[in-house]
Design a protein around this motif. Sequence first.
Motif: not given
Length: 95
Positions: A20, A25, A46
Amino acid sequence: MFDKQHRKLKRSARLISVLSKYGFKDMLARMNSGNKQVEIPNNSDEIVSKGTVYERIRLVLEELGPTFVKLGQTFSNREDLLPPETDSGTAEITG
């Protein structure tokens, strides 16, 4: 028995965290589509659009450690398994 399950859970959590982190994701969500109760947390750290998907795969493999790097090296040498675009992303991992 509990210790073995705990290790598996920690390993799975580590994989999910790293995937992720590098913008995978959507892949994790597709893998979990049968179980509607679990949601992938939205982390602010992220790294979604930093490089191509193949470069991000290389970063994931490097962060997960030497076993995953070796797996990436093995796949990068198999032209029949991966598309030619992977050359730019995996060139650094073949060392």
